[in-house]
Structure formats: C-alpha cells, structure tokens
Design a protein around this motif. Structure first.
Motif, PDB file in Angstrom:
ATOM      1  N   THR A 249       6.587  -4.774  -3.949  1.00 41.87           N
ATOM      2  CA  THR A 249       7.456  -6.258  -4.129  1.00 41.87           C
ATOM      3  C   THR A 249       8.498  -6.504  -3.196  1.00 41.87           C
ATOM      4  OG1 THR A 249       6.820  -6.086  -6.742  1.00 41.87           O
ATOM      5  CG2 THR A 249       8.606  -7.623  -5.711  1.00 41.87           C
ATOM      6  N   VAL A 250       9.153  -5.098  -3.068  1.00 41.93           N
ATOM      7  CA  VAL A 250      10.194  -5.213  -2.194  1.00 41.93           C
ATOM      8  C   VAL A 250       9.570  -5.383  -0.852  1.00 41.93           C
ATOM      9  CG1 VAL A 250      12.023  -3.827  -0.986  1.00 41.93           C
ATOM     10  CG2 VAL A 250      11.723  -3.747  -3.415  1.00 41.93           C
ATOM     11  N   GLN A 251       8.555  -4.734  -0.480  1.00 43.17           N
ATOM     12  CA  GLN A 251       8.129  -5.065   0.906  1.00 43.17           C
ATOM     13  C   GLN A 251       7.455  -6.337   1.259  1.00 43.17           C
ATOM     14  OE1 GLN A 251       4.991  -1.994   1.253  1.00 43.17           O
ATOM     15  NE2 GLN A 251       6.367  -0.084   1.704  1.00 43.17           N
ATOM     16  N   TYR A 252       6.821  -6.972   0.011  1.00 42.92           N
ATOM     17  CA  TYR A 252       6.433  -8.225   0.499  1.00 42.92           C
ATOM     18  C   TYR A 252       7.385  -9.202   0.351  1.00 42.92           C
ATOM     19  CZ  TYR A 252       4.529 -12.832  -1.248  1.00 42.92           C
ATOM     20  OH  TYR A 252       4.120 -14.024  -1.308  1.00 42.92           O
ATOM     21  N   THR A 253       8.532  -8.984  -0.209  1.00 38.96           N
ATOM     22  CA  THR A 253       9.658  -9.910  -0.179  1.00 38.96           C
ATOM     23  C   THR A 253      10.314  -9.824   1.168  1.00 38.96           C
ATOM     24  OG1 THR A 253      10.207  -9.667  -2.331  1.00 38.96           O
ATOM     25  CG2 THR A 253      11.834 -10.710  -0.993  1.00 38.96           C
ATOM     26  N   ASP A 254      10.226  -8.698   1.711  1.00 36.98           N
ATOM     27  CA  ASP A 254      10.956  -8.508   2.972  1.00 36.98           C
ATOM     28  C   ASP A 254       9.628  -9.383   4.050  1.00 36.98           C
ATOM     29  OD1 ASP A 254      12.560  -7.186   4.960  1.00 36.98           O
ATOM     30  OD2 ASP A 254      11.057  -5.793   5.418  1.00 36.98           O
ATOM     31  N   SER A 255       8.514  -9.051   4.020  1.00 40.89           N
ATOM     32  CA  SER A 255       7.656  -9.799   4.715  1.00 40.89           C
ATOM     33  C   SER A 255       7.518 -11.169   4.882  1.00 40.89           C
ATOM     34  CB  SER A 255       6.067  -9.284   4.667  1.00 40.89           C
ATOM     35  OG  SER A 255       5.884  -9.910   3.279  1.00 40.89           O
ATOM     36  N   THR A 261       3.963 -12.045   6.640  1.00 35.53           N
ATOM     37  CA  THR A 261       3.269 -11.984   5.450  1.00 35.53           C
ATOM     38  C   THR A 261       1.759 -11.545   5.863  1.00 35.53           C
ATOM     39  OG1 THR A 261       4.549 -13.564   4.123  1.00 35.53           O
ATOM     40  CG2 THR A 261       2.282 -13.160   3.277  1.00 35.53           C
ATOM     41  N   ASN A 262       1.250 -12.171   6.981  1.00 35.10           N
ATOM     42  CA  ASN A 262      -0.102 -11.855   7.475  1.00 35.10           C
ATOM     43  C   ASN A 262      -0.104 -10.540   7.763  1.00 35.10           C
ATOM     44  OD1 ASN A 262      -1.237 -14.351   6.802  1.00 35.10           O
ATOM     45  ND2 ASN A 262      -0.679 -15.125   9.049  1.00 35.10           N
ATOM     46  N   ASP A 263       0.832  -9.893   8.523  1.00 27.73           N
ATOM     47  CA  ASP A 263       0.803  -8.561   8.914  1.00 27.73           C
ATOM     48  C   ASP A 263       0.808  -7.446   7.624  1.00 27.73           C
ATOM     49  OD1 ASP A 263       0.734  -9.266  11.580  1.00 27.73           O
ATOM     50  OD2 ASP A 263       3.060  -8.941  11.923  1.00 27.73           O
ATOM     51  N   GLY A 284       5.370 -11.128 -14.070  1.00 26.27           N
ATOM     52  CA  GLY A 284       6.211 -12.314 -13.770  1.00 26.27           C
ATOM     53  C   GLY A 284       6.272 -12.424 -12.430  1.00 26.27           C
ATOM     54  N   ARG A 285       5.898 -11.877 -11.578  1.00 21.79           N
ATOM     55  CA  ARG A 285       6.134 -12.160 -10.038  1.00 21.79           C
ATOM     56  C   ARG A 285       4.923 -12.623  -9.421  1.00 21.79           C
ATOM     57  NH1 ARG A 285      10.620  -9.443  -8.414  1.00 21.79           N
ATOM     58  NH2 ARG A 285      11.409  -7.793  -9.992  1.00 21.79           N
ATOM     59  N   ILE A 286       4.766 -14.007  -9.747  1.00 25.79           N
ATOM     60  CA  ILE A 286       3.552 -14.746  -9.436  1.00 25.79           C
ATOM     61  C   ILE A 286       3.070 -14.868  -7.944  1.00 25.79           C
ATOM     62  CG2 ILE A 286       2.258 -17.096  -9.678  1.00 25.79           C
ATOM     63  CD1 ILE A 286       3.070 -15.706 -12.447  1.00 25.79           C
ATOM     64  N   SER A 287       4.177 -14.995  -7.156  1.00 34.29           N
ATOM     65  CA  SER A 287       3.679 -14.907  -5.724  1.00 34.29           C
ATOM     66  C   SER A 287       3.169 -13.418  -5.109  1.00 34.29           C
ATOM     67  CB  SER A 287       4.831 -15.330  -4.840  1.00 34.29           C
ATOM     68  OG  SER A 287       4.658 -15.309  -3.706  1.00 34.29           O
ATOM     69  N   THR A 288       3.832 -12.270  -6.073  1.00 41.40           N
ATOM     70  CA  THR A 288       3.482 -10.949  -5.494  1.00 41.40           C
ATOM     71  C   THR A 288       2.100 -10.753  -6.074  1.00 41.40           C
ATOM     72  OG1 THR A 288       5.873 -10.428  -5.594  1.00 41.40           O
ATOM     73  CG2 THR A 288       4.196  -8.737  -5.519  1.00 41.40           C
ATOM     74  N   GLN A 289       1.893 -11.353  -7.367  1.00 44.13           N
ATOM     75  CA  GLN A 289       0.658 -10.904  -7.945  1.00 44.13           C
ATOM     76  C   GLN A 289      -0.473 -11.679  -7.118  1.00 44.13           C
ATOM     77  OE1 GLN A 289       0.357 -11.896 -12.071  1.00 44.13           O
ATOM     78  NE2 GLN A 289       2.446 -11.190 -12.434  1.00 44.13           N
ATOM     79  N   LEU A 320       1.322 -11.103 -16.591  1.00 46.35           N
ATOM     80  CA  LEU A 320      -0.127 -10.841 -15.820  1.00 46.35           C
ATOM     81  C   LEU A 320      -1.125 -12.100 -15.407  1.00 46.35           C
ATOM     82  CD1 LEU A 320      -1.167  -7.283 -15.637  1.00 46.35           C
ATOM     83  CD2 LEU A 320       0.280  -8.322 -13.867  1.00 46.35           C
ATOM     84  N   GLU A 321      -1.491 -12.477 -14.388  1.00 47.38           N
ATOM     85  CA  GLU A 321      -2.375 -13.765 -14.317  1.00 47.38           C
ATOM     86  C   GLU A 321      -3.713 -13.152 -14.693  1.00 47.38           C
ATOM     87  OE1 GLU A 321      -2.459 -15.090 -10.273  1.00 47.38           O
ATOM     88  OE2 GLU A 321      -1.087 -16.656 -10.603  1.00 47.38           O
ATOM     89  N   ASP A 322      -4.452 -14.206 -15.396  1.00 41.45           N
ATOM     90  CA  ASP A 322      -5.680 -13.507 -16.121  1.00 41.45           C
ATOM     91  C   ASP A 322      -6.635 -12.869 -14.642  1.00 41.45           C
ATOM     92  OD1 ASP A 322      -4.943 -14.338 -18.414  1.00 41.45           O
ATOM     93  OD2 ASP A 322      -5.844 -16.345 -18.166  1.00 41.45           O
ATOM     94  N   ARG A 323      -6.604 -13.782 -13.745  1.00 35.41           N
ATOM     95  CA  ARG A 323      -7.806 -13.212 -12.618  1.00 35.41           C
ATOM     96  C   ARG A 323      -7.307 -11.655 -12.404  1.00 35.41           C
ATOM     97  NH1 ARG A 323      -6.375 -16.263  -7.116  1.00 35.41           N
ATOM     98  NH2 ARG A 323      -4.144 -16.087  -7.020  1.00 35.41           N
ATOM     99  N   LEU A 324      -6.028 -11.310 -12.289  1.00 33.08           N
ATOM    100  CA  LEU A 324      -5.608 -10.046 -12.060  1.00 33.08           C
ATOM    101  C   LEU A 324      -5.821  -8.935 -13.128  1.00 33.08           C
ATOM    102  CD1 LEU A 324      -4.480  -8.778  -9.641  1.00 33.08           C
ATOM    103  CD2 LEU A 324      -2.149  -8.787 -10.481  1.00 33.08           C
TER     104      LEU A 324
END
Length: 509
Positions: A249-255, A261-263, A284-289, A320-324
C-alpha cells in the motif's frame, strides 16, 4: 573445530551516529576514553599487532555505545586471527551474532575497523558454543551482507524498480533464517507446511493461489518465507518477491504521488512468485485493492504463483471487494492454529539447541506451559534468557524464568474460570464437586476446598464473593480466610506447594 562465517565489510551506509566523527583528519589522533585515554599513530598502526588493533577498535566502540550494550556484546567478542586482510573474531553464541548483525552495530564496527586498520577488510565470526567442557557445539551463522551483488541493498519501503530483469538482481526481501529446516512441524501447522513444500517443488502447478491464515505469531510469515527460499533454491530462474500488504500500500501510494502507477503495476507483473503477507491490511483501501486485483489477474492468468497470508479466512475479512474475495478463495486455504503444548516444547528445544543454552527440562516444560500465545513470544523469552545469562553470568533457572515471563504474559490475565479450577481440583483429589461444595467439615475436604479457593483467586479475575458463590455459596470472608490458610501452608508444608504445582500443570495441559 570452528567454521567461521565470512562477510566483507564495504560500502558502509551513511549514519548520523556520533561515531562517524571518528574520521582521519590528522596525522596523529587521540581517542578519548571514559576511563584511560590512549594515543596511537596512524602510520605506525599498519605494522602493529592485529590483536592490539582489535583492542583499539573495542576501545573506540566502548565510547560510542552504552556500558550495558558493550558488556553484553563486545566484552565477549575476542580476537582469534588475522591474515590476508581477514579478521576472525570469536563470539560465544548465535544470539551475540544476531545482535552484532543489527544495522547500528554493523555500521559502527565497519567504520571503526576501517579507521584502525586503515583499509577495508573481511570480517568473519567464529561462533562456538560450549555447553559442557567435553561438548563443543559450533553454530554456523547466516551471512547478511550490507551489499548484494556488489550493490547496496535497496531499502524495502522504496518503490520497486522494473529495470532489474535478472532474478539475481532482484532483492526478494525474504527473511534470513526463515527456512523449512528451521520451521518446526506440529499438528497445528502440518497441513500448511505440506502444501507449502508441494508448491515450492512445483510453483503455480498445484495450489494457486495459496491462502494461509491464523492468529498472529503462529508461523505464517516463517512458512511463506520458507516457501520463497525453497523456490529460489530449486528454481533460480524465477523472480520471487515477499512483502507485506502494508508495504504494498505504501509503495502504491508513493507511485501515485510520483505519477508512476504504470511502472508500479508493470514491475509486479514481472514477478513469478508473489508472496503478500497480512492481506487484511488491504481492507477498506479500494484504490489499492483495485490495483492489486489487476496484478493478481495478470499473474494468475500467466501461470505465476501467488501466496497470501492473513489473520483470518478470506470470508471474514471485512472491507474486501467481492471480486478480490472471490479470487482469494480460488485456490487452497490452510489454517495455522496456535501451537499445541507439544509443538511449543519442540520449538523451545530447537531454540535452546541453536543457542547452545543449558536449560533443564523442567524449565522448558514450565515455559511451554505458561507461554501459550504464539511462537514469537517463545523466541523472545529465549533471547531474553540468553541476554540475562550472558550479562549476569548466571545459570538459567526457574527463578530467572519467573522474572522474565511477566514481560511476555499478563500474569493477571483471566485464563480459567472457577468452574474449570473446581473440575481439575476435584479430578486431582478424586472427589466429586458435590462433596467439594457441601457443608462437610472433614479435614481432607476442607483442605481441597481451600486449595480451590486459593487457585481460583490466583488464576481468575473473579471477586471473593463470586468465588465463594461458586463453591457452595460461601461468603467472601470464608474465601479470604481460605487463601490466607493456604499461603501459610505453602510456607510450612512442602506437600501443599507440590499439590499446587501439580494442579497448575494440569490446568495448563
């Protein structure tokens, strides 16, 4: 015979510690000691006795750490040999080695050695544990270099770099020492361990994804790291990466912040074996999920192994999202339960053997009975016992364990109910609960009744009123009197103390 473990000291990381002020600014330098200062000439030291050089190093180190740190670690670190720019130091245990390998000490030692010896040298530790005069035990230490493949190890919390294509250039972030060899098997983890070994033999062909769940500190992280190490050994061509969901999550937020984000996604899509620890942290972290969902799909569709851990099964992870959630349930789920008493004892025995400690079997039994929460506590108490034994030069005894255990266990914690204690006590003395709670004044019944009240007061949070009510409706003053009577008997009657210890052993079984 000892087998030293070598580690090259180079590329020392920068540090803000005060010892970095020890730089070669003058031709001759005075090192100020808290006790007796001494001088050495920078040019002459190259021709001096290497043992004297190490003594100089210890003197410098002593000025830059606390007395307690020095007495515990460096006072027992002795010069053994020096040849061909290789210094071998003798240390008494794996515990000392593990402490010396912490970053703060690695950097301090490296800088001091370079200062005194005037150049980079190879440092080896010869770890020899002596339990008995006729029985030397050599412990092979693990190598934890400051650099990997000639390059400084990348900080774990930085955004990954997708330019490292060669698996050898990828720091897998696996924990040193977390292997199958050091993973003790028991009934509580046998299924998960067996599946993990099958996956290591044939990644992505058996169970994918593999979802391991169970309480904190019961071996999930150890197991998935062991799988990672085994895969790297059997399939060196595969890119293996371990990290926590929090770090992901930290890495994703940093990207996102850096517009990379693409990298970030492209990097994770190059991984052959992805091990994500504590996935409940994604809750609860929808964007990261959402991002992890696409990474998961890509890896799974391309035959890459995914290994996940959590403190509960997927269906019980809220947010958690249902698809995940659906994808988490695709593969096989295996639970690691709290270690049984038998497993705790096996783990303790293995740790004791590794550290070369001499701990009586009754003390090992006592620890395994009283530390029943998780494996991490068992490791912690062994390290504490080792530290106390080294610093105070004392044997490891029941009294020492009693001193340390409260640091790991809430001794006032309610572990049993009064009914539990009644049942165990009655079974121990072979009388019925009806007789225990009756109005009988027979001496043997009164004794058992008083012991029951004493143990209920000691091992539960019930009030005196509640204890009395549970044992035939006695009042609180009767309970107080019974507790006092038992305390007096403990001091005067060895049998009473023996009975209490035997009953408490049954309670913990």
């Amino acid at each position: 015979m000892t087998t030293p473990q070598s580690r090259t000291i180079n590329n020392v990381l920068p540090c803000k510690k005060k010892w970095l002020n020890l730089q070669c600014r003058n031709m001759e330098r005075e090192v100020v000691s808290h006790d007796t200062p001494f001088k050495y000439n920078y040019f002459d030291k190259m021709n001096s006795d290497p043992k004297i050089k190490w003594d100089e190093c210890r003197h410098i180190i002593r000025q830059n750490i606390s007395l307690e740190q020095y007495e515990m670690l460096f006072a027992y670190t002795e010069f053994k040999s020096y040849a061909n720019d290789e210094l071998i130091l003798s240390i008494p245990s794996q515990f000392i080695y593990d402490m010396l390998e912490k970053d703060e000490y690695v950097q301090l030692i490296a800088a001091t050695l370079k200062r005194v010896f005037g150049k980079k040298i190879n440092l080896s530790y010869s770890i020899t544990v002596v339990k008995k005069p006729e029985n030397n035990i050599v412990v092979q230490s693990a190598n934890k270099p400051v650099v990997a493949n000639g390059k400084p190890r990348k900080a774990a919390n930085t955004t990954p770099d997708n330019t490292a294509v060669d698996p050898d250039e990828l720091d897998s972030q696996l924990h040193e020492g977390y292997t199958f060899d050091s993973f003790i098997e028991g009934d509580s983890n046998k299924l998960a361990r067996s599946i993990g070994q099958a996956i290591a033999f044939n990644p992505a062909k058996t169970f994918n994804p593999f979802f391991v769940f169970g309480p904190s500190g019961c071996g999930k992280t150890h197991l998935v790291n062991a799988i990672g190490w085994s895969i790297k050994e059997q399939h060196p061509e595969l890119r293996v990466l371990y990290l926590s969901a929090h770090l992901f999550t930290v890495q994703y937020t940093d990207s996102v912040r850096q517009n990379k984000t693409n990298d970030f996604i492209n990097f994770y899509q190059t991984i052959d074996v992805l091990i994500l620890d504590d996935v409940q942290e994604l809750s609860g972290r929808i964007s990261t999920q959402n991002t992890f969902f696409h990474i998961f799909n890509h890896l799974h569709m391309n035959g890459k192994q995914i290994i996940l851990t959590a403190d509960r099964p997927p269906v019980k992870i809220e947010g958690l999202e249902d698809r995940l959630l659906t994808r988490f349930k695709w593969g096989l789920q295996a639970e690691i339960e709290k270690p049984t008493k038998a497993l705790r004892k096996k783990i303790l025995s293995a740790k004791v053997k590794k550290e070369g400690l001499d701990i009586p079997n009754d003390v090992i039994d006592y620890i395994s009975n009283n530390l029943d929460n998780n494996i991490r506590d068992l490791e912690g108490i062994i390290r504490s016992l080792m530290a106390y034994s080294v610093v105070y030069n004392c044997d490891i005894s029941r009294e020492l364990v009693d001193k340390i255990i409260p640091h790991y266990v809430d001794t006032n914690n309610d572990k049993f109910t009064t009914d539990d204690i009644k049942r165990v006590v009655c079974n121990f003395f072979n009388i019925s609960e009806e007789v225990l709670c009756s109005t009988s004044r027979k001496q043997e019944v009164v004794y058992v009744r008083q012991l029951t009240m004493y143990l209920a007061n000691r091992h539960t949070e019930d009030s005196h009123v509640q204890i009395g009510k549970a044992i035939g409706g006695r009042n609180h003053s009767t309970v107080i009197h019974s507790i006092k009577q038992v305390n007096n008997l403990i001091d005067t009657e060895p049998k009473t103390k023996s009975d209490i210890e035997a009953i408490e052993k049954r309670l913990n079984t």
